[in-house]
Scaffold this motif. Sequence first.
Motif, PDB file in Angstrom:
ATOM      1  N   PRO A   1       0.839  -1.210   0.000  1.00 25.21           N
ATOM      2  CA  PRO A   1       0.000   0.000   0.000  1.00 25.21           C
ATOM      3  C   PRO A   1       0.871   1.257   0.000  1.00 25.21           C
ATOM      4  O   PRO A   1       2.047   1.189   0.348  1.00 25.21           O
ATOM      5  N   THR A   2       0.293   2.369  -0.398  1.00 22.01           N
ATOM      6  CA  THR A   2       1.023   3.628  -0.430  1.00 22.01           C
ATOM      7  C   THR A   2       1.111   4.218   0.974  1.00 22.01           C
ATOM      8  O   THR A   2       0.077   4.404   1.620  1.00 22.01           O
ATOM      9  N   PRO A   3       2.326   4.537   1.441  1.00 21.45           N
ATOM     10  CA  PRO A   3       2.426   5.241   2.731  1.00 21.45           C
ATOM     11  C   PRO A   3       1.625   6.534   2.685  1.00 21.45           C
ATOM     12  O   PRO A   3       1.620   7.231   1.660  1.00 21.45           O
ATOM     13  N   LEU A   4       0.943   6.837   3.755  1.00 21.66           N
ATOM     14  CA  LEU A   4       0.018   7.964   3.779  1.00 21.66           C
ATOM     15  C   LEU A   4       0.642   9.257   3.260  1.00 21.66           C
ATOM     16  O   LEU A   4       0.043   9.960   2.448  1.00 21.66           O
ATOM     17  N   GLU A   5       1.873   9.552   3.720  1.00 23.88           N
ATOM     18  CA  GLU A   5       2.495  10.827   3.368  1.00 23.88           C
ATOM     19  C   GLU A   5       2.917  10.896   1.902  1.00 23.88           C
ATOM     20  O   GLU A   5       3.257  11.964   1.395  1.00 23.88           O
ATOM     21  N   GLN A   6       2.881   9.766   1.191  1.00 25.92           N
ATOM     22  CA  GLN A   6       3.315   9.761  -0.204  1.00 25.92           C
ATOM     23  C   GLN A   6       2.147   9.843  -1.194  1.00 25.92           C
ATOM     24  O   GLN A   6       2.357   9.740  -2.400  1.00 25.92           O
TER      25      GLN A   6
END
Length: 225
Positions: free
Chosen positions: A164-169
Amino acid sequence: IKIIAECAQGYLSDSADESINLAKWLVRSAKSSGSDAVKFQLILADELCTPDYKYYGLSKKLELGLDGWSEICQLAKNIDIEIIFDIFGIQSFHMAEILGVKEIKLHPTDFRNTKLLEAVSKSKKISKIIAGCGGSLFDEIKSTLSILGNKKEITLLHGFQGYPTPLEQNCLDRIKVLKKISEVSKSNLIIGFADHAEPLSVDATHLATMAIGLGASVIEKHLTL
């Protein structure tokens, strides 16, 4: 809001027949989930890699052939759900045309593939294009739009390709940039967001909701069984 159930390569199984059956279950699941469309990657190994590449064999196993995909497309038609294909070159593009789909997705790696962009632009069978903009430069997006022209509906799809995509990215502010492009472009543009949030986190709904608030009207969500 249009919801696309992204199945990607999730149909892969031990044999072609099993892969076709799994793809059909994904189509049925997309329909029962309330999605407006279901999307698969239309893989032809020789478009993606050379035979000496370590994943060439995997790519060959993902090939379902015209007959296999025809079965899957017929099911989608029977249960009234749109089917969309990611294409990776001229061959898969023409196969998508033969299969009768109206919408295809172009990846940002093909934003400099002028031959493919021109073929898509001239197609009388493909009326909608999803242009994956994740990682694309501003000038690359503008150049791609200039080739695709203004005769087709184009979705500028933002999304970081991490799973999954890290939130900050997630960089949702890029949707604002795409929105500005759509406001000054002569093309028929709408904005979308490819959501790769951790499925069991609150971000699985929060990110898509924020993307809609920023101007996205297409949301792509991964679907597996």
